[in-house]
Scaffold this motif. Structure first.
Motif, mmCIF file in Angstrom:
data_model
loop_
_atom_site.group_PDB
_atom_site.id
_atom_site.type_symbol
_atom_site.label_atom_id
_atom_site.label_comp_id
_atom_site.label_asym_id
_atom_site.label_seq_id
_atom_site.Cartn_x
_atom_site.Cartn_y
_atom_site.Cartn_z
ATOM 1 N N MET A 106 27.197 14.159 -21.838
ATOM 2 C CA MET A 106 28.197 14.237 -20.780
ATOM 3 C C MET A 106 28.978 15.530 -20.933
ATOM 4 N N SER A 107 29.214 16.182 -19.804
ATOM 5 C CA SER A 107 29.999 17.415 -19.779
ATOM 6 C C SER A 107 31.035 17.316 -18.675
ATOM 7 N N TYR A 108 32.234 17.830 -18.921
ATOM 8 C CA TYR A 108 33.285 17.815 -17.904
ATOM 9 C C TYR A 108 34.250 18.959 -18.170
ATOM 10 N N ARG A 109 35.117 19.210 -17.207
ATOM 11 C CA ARG A 109 36.083 20.286 -17.387
ATOM 12 C C ARG A 109 37.460 19.837 -16.931
ATOM 13 N N THR A 110 38.453 20.448 -17.517
ATOM 14 C CA THR A 110 39.837 20.299 -17.097
ATOM 15 C C THR A 110 40.313 21.677 -16.635
ATOM 16 N N SER A 111 41.591 21.801 -16.400
ATOM 17 C CA SER A 111 42.115 23.094 -15.950
ATOM 18 C C SER A 111 42.039 24.163 -17.025
ATOM 19 N N GLN A 112 41.917 23.752 -18.307
ATOM 20 C CA GLN A 112 41.973 24.723 -19.398
ATOM 21 C C GLN A 112 40.710 24.780 -20.259
ATOM 22 N N ILE A 114 36.289 23.386 -21.031
ATOM 23 C CA ILE A 114 35.040 22.719 -20.696
ATOM 24 C C ILE A 114 34.554 22.020 -21.963
ATOM 25 N N ILE A 115 34.176 20.755 -21.829
ATOM 26 C CA ILE A 115 33.793 19.939 -22.977
ATOM 27 C C ILE A 115 32.383 19.413 -22.759
ATOM 28 N N MET A 116 31.537 19.516 -23.785
ATOM 29 C CA MET A 116 30.186 18.981 -23.736
ATOM 30 C C MET A 116 29.978 18.043 -24.923
ATOM 31 N N LEU A 117 29.478 16.850 -24.640
ATOM 32 C CA LEU A 117 29.109 15.878 -25.661
ATOM 33 C C LEU A 117 27.628 15.581 -25.493
ATOM 34 N N LYS A 118 26.888 15.646 -26.575
ATOM 35 C CA LYS A 118 25.441 15.439 -26.475
ATOM 36 C C LYS A 118 24.931 14.758 -27.734
ATOM 37 N N GLU A 119 24.015 13.776 -27.564
ATOM 38 C CA GLU A 119 23.419 13.119 -28.717
ATOM 39 C C GLU A 119 21.911 13.009 -28.529
ATOM 40 N N ILE A 120 21.168 13.386 -29.576
ATOM 41 C CA ILE A 120 19.713 13.303 -29.591
ATOM 42 C C ILE A 120 19.306 12.372 -30.723
ATOM 43 N N ARG A 158 45.143 13.117 -9.384
ATOM 44 C CA ARG A 158 45.784 13.941 -8.361
ATOM 45 C C ARG A 158 44.796 14.516 -7.348
ATOM 46 N N GLY A 159 43.506 14.197 -7.505
ATOM 47 C CA GLY A 159 42.511 14.688 -6.574
ATOM 48 C C GLY A 159 42.206 16.160 -6.704
ATOM 49 N N ARG A 160 42.506 16.758 -7.855
ATOM 50 C CA ARG A 160 42.314 18.198 -8.054
ATOM 51 C C ARG A 160 41.037 18.435 -8.854
ATOM 52 N N THR A 161 39.911 18.330 -8.206
ATOM 53 C CA THR A 161 38.647 18.516 -8.896
ATOM 54 C C THR A 161 38.243 19.986 -8.909
ATOM 55 N N LEU A 162 37.496 20.359 -9.950
ATOM 56 C CA LEU A 162 36.888 21.671 -10.081
ATOM 57 C C LEU A 162 35.380 21.503 -9.987
ATOM 58 N N THR A 163 34.643 22.575 -10.021
ATOM 59 C CA THR A 163 33.188 22.484 -10.052
ATOM 60 C C THR A 163 32.687 22.886 -11.435
ATOM 61 N N LEU A 164 31.566 22.289 -11.814
ATOM 62 C CA LEU A 164 30.977 22.548 -13.128
ATOM 63 C C LEU A 164 29.474 22.710 -12.965
ATOM 64 N N ARG A 165 28.933 23.812 -13.479
ATOM 65 C CA ARG A 165 27.489 24.005 -13.521
ATOM 66 C C ARG A 165 26.944 23.268 -14.729
ATOM 67 N N CYS A 166 26.036 22.311 -14.503
ATOM 68 C CA CYS A 166 25.558 21.455 -15.594
ATOM 69 C C CYS A 166 24.777 22.273 -16.625
ATOM 70 N N PRO A 167 24.942 21.962 -17.909
ATOM 71 C CA PRO A 167 24.281 22.751 -18.952
ATOM 72 C C PRO A 167 22.806 22.445 -19.123
ATOM 73 N N GLU A 168 22.342 21.263 -18.669
ATOM 74 C CA GLU A 168 20.964 20.859 -18.907
ATOM 75 C C GLU A 168 20.244 20.611 -17.587
ATOM 76 N N PRO A 169 18.957 20.957 -17.486
ATOM 77 C CA PRO A 169 18.211 20.706 -16.248
ATOM 78 C C PRO A 169 18.015 19.226 -15.946
ATOM 79 N N THR A 170 18.154 18.357 -16.957
ATOM 80 C CA THR A 170 17.998 16.919 -16.736
ATOM 81 C C THR A 170 19.305 16.241 -16.350
ATOM 82 N N ASP A 171 20.421 16.973 -16.322
ATOM 83 C CA ASP A 171 21.722 16.376 -16.017
ATOM 84 C C ASP A 171 21.806 15.928 -14.564
#
Length: 362
Positions: A106-112, A114-120, A158-171
């Motif tokens: 899972m990856s997401y962003r805030t105003s400050q 970008i966070i990515m969590l991944k488990e294999i 607050r409805g203030r969404t940003l856009t995020l380019r996904c890090p993985e092609p399977t996302d």
């Protein structure tokens, strides 16, 4: 009249008989000893033949641990945090994982940040060995673009969404909601939107009872999740009623603490899950209403409720998930309900169902 002394022939026969008896007894003793040794060796093999995985904390060298029963996978968990100013932090953890897990992220962003969590995960000895190559970083090439927000900065509320380019092609684009009145403290993890990859990620699927509302949905094209965050109150009653509780048979799900909840929206099945909670032990039970897809996805129950190998039961009629349906009611020790942790650790635990059991040297 005294007996005549035994002849030399009789003495020889007696000695030979005693020798044969001694050899027979010795042979029986050796066979018994051999059998005991074989049984002991078999028992030792059974105890010590668990999967071996590398165990690495965020710093320091890796060791080898032998996984406990129910842990038949090795895992590598990556936490990556990139701040707006260009600073970056990556933490990699390795160890054992519970049976039935699959690769997830899972990856997401805030105003400050970008966070990515991944488990294999993998399933053979020492398959999670450290990789000297650097982990992939944002952004991915030719991947989806998703709306993203998080409760940590209240951007979702607050409805203030940003856009995020996904890090993985399977996302996929993903939304996750976790609300509970049982929690005490910060609730940073209540709403998260972004990119992710979960096993057979459905859309949408939900759970609720009198204390908790959980919701997850995924979709496969850019910015396919938008608009206001979903609330349980947005759903109308569907006519079904189910038993509601979280805990064990003496604390949380006792007869006195079990209530009835009126089911809403697509959550039109009564539900019960029982398993071993990662912190509070065996016999932990959850009851409430679920969408049908939840009944077919044990990994959702394991992820959201921190249950190891949960036993799941779903039914169609009102109050059919009562504890009295069991011929032998479950018994377990009492214990407090778990308290929430910070956003980072909670997401690591709930989204990726990490197992941080202390390592045992092989």
């Amino acid at each position: 009249m005294s007996k005549p002394p035994p002849s030399s022939g009789n003495k020889s026969s007696l000695a030979q008989s005693r020798l044969r008896d001694g050899r027979a007894y010795s042979l029986l003793d050796m066979r018994a000893l051999t059998l005991c040794l074989l049984l002991l060796a078999a028992a030792q093999v059974q105890v010590s033949s668990g999967l071996r995985c590398y165990h690495c904390e965020s710093s320091g060298s890796c060791t080898v641990e032998t996984c406990l029963p129910g842990q038949e996978l090795c895992r590598t968990t990556v936490y990556n945090n990139r701040w707006r100013g260009g600073q970056e932090l990556e933490v990699v953890l390795r160890g054992c994982a519970v049976t039935g897990k699959d690769n997830s992220s899972m990856s997401y962003r805030t105003s400050q940040e970008i966070i990515m969590l991944k488990e294999i995960v993998c399933d053979f000895d020492l398959c999670n060995q450290p990789d000297p190559r650097p982990s992939p970083t944002f952004p991915g090439a030719r991947t989806l673009e998703c709306e993203s927000c998080a409760s940590s900065d209240q951007s979702c509320e607050r409805g203030r969404t940003l856009t995020l380019r996904c890090p993985e092609p399977t996302d996929q684009c993903l939304e996750r909601i976790s609300q509970s009145s049982l929690e005490v403290g910060p609730l940073d993890e209540r709403y998260v939107r972004g990119c992710g990859s979960f096993p057979d990620c459905p859309g949408p699927v939900g759970f609720h009872n009198n204390d908790t509302f959980l919701f997850l949905r995924c979709c496969n094209h850019s910015q396919c999740i938008s608009g206001p965050i979903m609330k349980l109150s947005d759903y109308s009653l569907n006519g079904l009623q189910c038993h509601s509780c979280e805990g064990n048979s003496t604390h949380g799900c006792s007869p006195e603490e079990t209530a009835i909840t009126a089911c809403q929206g697509p959550m039109n099945r009564c539900f019960e899950a029982t398993g071993t909670h990662k912190h509070w032990g065996p016999g932990y039970t959850v009851r409430g209403c679920v969408a049908p897809a939840w009944c077919e996805a044990p990994h959702l129950t394991a992820t959201f409720f921190d249950l190891v190998e949960p036993q799941i039961f779903c039914c169609f009629t009102s109050e059919c998930n009562s504890a009295t349906r069991d011929a032998n009611p479950r018994r377990s020790r009492a214990g407090p309900r778990p308290l929430p942790t910070s956003l980072t650790l909670t997401l690591l635990l709930l989204l990726l169902t990490m197992n941080l059991t202390p390592a045992k040297e092989a």
